[in-house]
Design a protein around this motif. Structure first.
Motif, PDB file in Angstrom:
ATOM      1  N   GLU A 260       0.805  -1.218   0.000  1.00  0.00           N
ATOM      2  CA  GLU A 260       0.000   0.000   0.000  1.00  0.00           C
ATOM      3  C   GLU A 260       0.841   1.273   0.000  1.00  0.00           C
ATOM      4  O   GLU A 260       0.358   2.343  -0.392  1.00  0.00           O
ATOM      5  CB  GLU A 260      -0.919   0.001   1.218  1.00  0.00           C
ATOM      6  CG  GLU A 260      -1.939  -1.142   1.194  1.00  0.00           C
ATOM      7  CD  GLU A 260      -2.643  -1.329   2.529  1.00  0.00           C
ATOM      8  OE1 GLU A 260      -2.383  -0.505   3.447  1.00  0.00           O
ATOM      9  OE2 GLU A 260      -3.436  -2.286   2.661  1.00  0.00           O
ATOM     10  N   ASN A 261       2.098   1.174   0.447  1.00  0.00           N
ATOM     11  CA  ASN A 261       2.957   2.357   0.565  1.00  0.00           C
ATOM     12  C   ASN A 261       4.343   2.069  -0.023  1.00  0.00           C
ATOM     13  O   ASN A 261       5.355   2.138   0.689  1.00  0.00           O
ATOM     14  CB  ASN A 261       3.102   2.756   2.044  1.00  0.00           C
ATOM     15  CG  ASN A 261       1.773   2.968   2.732  1.00  0.00           C
ATOM     16  OD1 ASN A 261       1.187   4.038   2.654  1.00  0.00           O
ATOM     17  ND2 ASN A 261       1.293   1.932   3.424  1.00  0.00           N
ATOM     18  N   PRO A 262       4.402   1.765  -1.306  1.00  0.00           N
ATOM     19  CA  PRO A 262       5.687   1.350  -1.886  1.00  0.00           C
ATOM     20  C   PRO A 262       6.783   2.403  -1.791  1.00  0.00           C
ATOM     21  O   PRO A 262       7.949   2.060  -1.564  1.00  0.00           O
ATOM     22  CB  PRO A 262       5.339   1.039  -3.347  1.00  0.00           C
ATOM     23  CG  PRO A 262       4.066   1.770  -3.610  1.00  0.00           C
ATOM     24  CD  PRO A 262       3.325   1.760  -2.322  1.00  0.00           C
ATOM     25  N   GLU A 263       6.445   3.677  -1.939  1.00  0.00           N
ATOM     26  CA  GLU A 263       7.491   4.705  -1.922  1.00  0.00           C
ATOM     27  C   GLU A 263       8.106   4.842  -0.529  1.00  0.00           C
ATOM     28  O   GLU A 263       9.333   4.969  -0.388  1.00  0.00           O
ATOM     29  CB  GLU A 263       6.934   6.038  -2.401  1.00  0.00           C
ATOM     30  CG  GLU A 263       6.547   6.048  -3.874  1.00  0.00           C
ATOM     31  CD  GLU A 263       7.675   5.582  -4.771  1.00  0.00           C
ATOM     32  OE1 GLU A 263       8.809   6.058  -4.595  1.00  0.00           O
ATOM     33  OE2 GLU A 263       7.430   4.737  -5.656  1.00  0.00           O
ATOM     34  N   GLU A 264       7.275   4.797   0.496  1.00  0.00           N
ATOM     35  CA  GLU A 264       7.826   4.870   1.856  1.00  0.00           C
ATOM     36  C   GLU A 264       8.613   3.603   2.178  1.00  0.00           C
ATOM     37  O   GLU A 264       9.672   3.662   2.824  1.00  0.00           O
ATOM     38  CB  GLU A 264       6.711   5.066   2.888  1.00  0.00           C
ATOM     39  CG  GLU A 264       7.256   5.267   4.309  1.00  0.00           C
ATOM     40  CD  GLU A 264       6.180   5.591   5.331  1.00  0.00           C
ATOM     41  OE1 GLU A 264       6.514   5.659   6.525  1.00  0.00           O
ATOM     42  OE2 GLU A 264       5.010   5.777   4.933  1.00  0.00           O
ATOM     43  N   ALA A 265       8.119   2.464   1.705  1.00  0.00           N
ATOM     44  CA  ALA A 265       8.837   1.206   1.934  1.00  0.00           C
ATOM     45  C   ALA A 265      10.207   1.239   1.262  1.00  0.00           C
ATOM     46  O   ALA A 265      11.193   0.722   1.812  1.00  0.00           O
ATOM     47  CB  ALA A 265       8.010   0.037   1.414  1.00  0.00           C
ATOM     48  N   LYS A 266      10.293   1.843   0.089  1.00  0.00           N
ATOM     49  CA  LYS A 266      11.584   1.957  -0.604  1.00  0.00           C
ATOM     50  C   LYS A 266      12.562   2.799   0.214  1.00  0.00           C
ATOM     51  O   LYS A 266      13.753   2.462   0.313  1.00  0.00           O
ATOM     52  CB  LYS A 266      11.393   2.577  -1.987  1.00  0.00           C
ATOM     53  CG  LYS A 266      10.683   1.683  -2.988  1.00  0.00           C
ATOM     54  CD  LYS A 266      10.420   2.424  -4.297  1.00  0.00           C
ATOM     55  CE  LYS A 266       9.590   1.610  -5.269  1.00  0.00           C
ATOM     56  NZ  LYS A 266       9.287   2.343  -6.516  1.00  0.00           N
ATOM     57  N   GLN A 267      12.087   3.883   0.793  1.00  0.00           N
ATOM     58  CA  GLN A 267      12.959   4.737   1.603  1.00  0.00           C
ATOM     59  C   GLN A 267      13.447   3.992   2.845  1.00  0.00           C
ATOM     60  O   GLN A 267      14.605   4.136   3.256  1.00  0.00           O
ATOM     61  CB  GLN A 267      12.218   6.016   1.997  1.00  0.00           C
ATOM     62  CG  GLN A 267      11.925   6.960   0.836  1.00  0.00           C
ATOM     63  CD  GLN A 267      13.192   7.395   0.114  1.00  0.00           C
ATOM     64  OE1 GLN A 267      14.240   7.640   0.722  1.00  0.00           O
ATOM     65  NE2 GLN A 267      13.096   7.490  -1.218  1.00  0.00           N
TER      66      GLN A 267
END
Length: 333
Positions: A260-267
């Protein structure tokens, strides 16, 4: 949580890092413990472990007051040894080590998956390798003998090209090493091909030291086999199923957060990999790696059995494997 770093796992090629040390007061079945330790690798396939740690998800699902520690591992053998000795109570590991140890008598259960995909075959620039048929007489590297990525590569080479390694009287030379070092090994010309877990394949691409020889969908079991599985001991499942459920619930939350939150997970992944390996990967590298991976906690025993049969055919298992009892899906259903 304060972390005590004993050494750099990947770049220094030394002891694995241990966050907060061994779990005090925990026995192999988890009875009477108010402290647990979770393990995982600094690979993109293990992002669920990074997210769960960063977001303190295990602390949310476990009983109040439970102290949660983390250990980071360089390979599956070290992880499985720690699980079998009770130094960790569970965590993410490649399916290869989990299956190999289970067939050797280890009392473990796979209770969830972590991800699928993410294995890439990379060729060194200047190695004169245009296709897998060119591998005869060349040197390839994998993290460990018989590890997940190793078996995927050897299975593909044997079944599709009729080429095997020197471990099974073949013409490819095999060596082992930590994935974060592959780019430098390519640069110095010490290896020709690498079977690489992400994000290290994308890192090699970005640094210009190698090119994709076989991408994830075309590697053996590239899209069906779990690239990481969540493993715990059968003793813990039997004697403390509530703890196992709490641990798996946190893992499920972490997986859903990634979806649901791929961009935050990437960080989070960029930060944790830097913390663990002292190597900072670019957003471009992470974005590229992400495209090759599906984050899921669902796991099917059939896919593991098919893979284990290939491991046996290659000679990494002495007896034909029977994985009946390895997978316990009750905690994710």
């Amino acid at each position: 949580m304060k972390k005590i770093f004993y050494g750099m796992v990947i770049l220094a090629m030394s002891l694995f890092l241990s966050a907060c040390g061994e779990s005090a007061g925990a026995d192999s079945n988890g009875e009477g413990t108010d402290e647990i330790t979770i393990g995982y690798f600094p690979n993109i396939n293990h992002v669920a472990g990074m997210v769960a740690e960063e977001k303190e998800m295990y602390s949310e699902t476990l009983p109040d007051g439970t102290k949660v520690n983390y250990q980071y591992f360089p390979d599956g053998s070290a992880f499985m040894t720690a699980l079998e000795t009770g130094d960790i109570q569970g965590g993410l590991v490649g399916p290869g080590p989990a299956m190999n140890h289970f067939t050797s008598g280890a009392k473990i259960n796979v209770v969830a998956a972590g991800s699928t995909g993410g294995t890439v075959i990379m060729a060194r620039n200047g190695a004169n390798i245009e296709s897998p048929e060119d591998m005869a007489g060349k040197t390839f590297i994998s993290p460990r003998v018989g590890c997940t990525h190793d078996v995927q590569f050897e299975t593909m080479m044997k079944e599709e090209y009729g080429i095997t390694s020197d471990r099974i009287d073949g013409k490819m030379k095999h060596v082992t090493g930590k994935p974060a070092t592959y780019a430098s090994l390519f640069e110095t010309g010490k290896v020709d091909v690498a079977t690489v877990p992400e994000p290290w394949a994308s890192s090699i691409e970005a640094e210009g030291n190698g090119e994709v020889l076989v991408d994830t969908p075309n590697v053996a079991y590239g899209e069906t086999l779990p690239a990481a599985v969540f493993v715990t001991s059968q003793d813990l499942v039997k004697n403390n199923p509530d703890m196992v459920q709490n641990i798996v619930d946190a893992h499920k939350q972490a997986t859903e957060f990634i979806q649901e939150n791929p961009e935050e997970a990437k960080q989070i992944a960029i930060k944790k990999i830097k913390d663990i390996t002292d190597q900072e990967l670019s957003k471009e590298v992470i974005d590229n790696a992400w495209e090759r991976i599906d984050f899921t906690y669902d796991v099917e025993e059939k896919h593991l059995q098919d893979f284990a049969n290939s491991s046996y055919d290659l000679g990494f298992l002495k007896e034909k494997p029977d994985l009946t009892g390895l997978v316990d899906k009750s905690f994710i259903e």
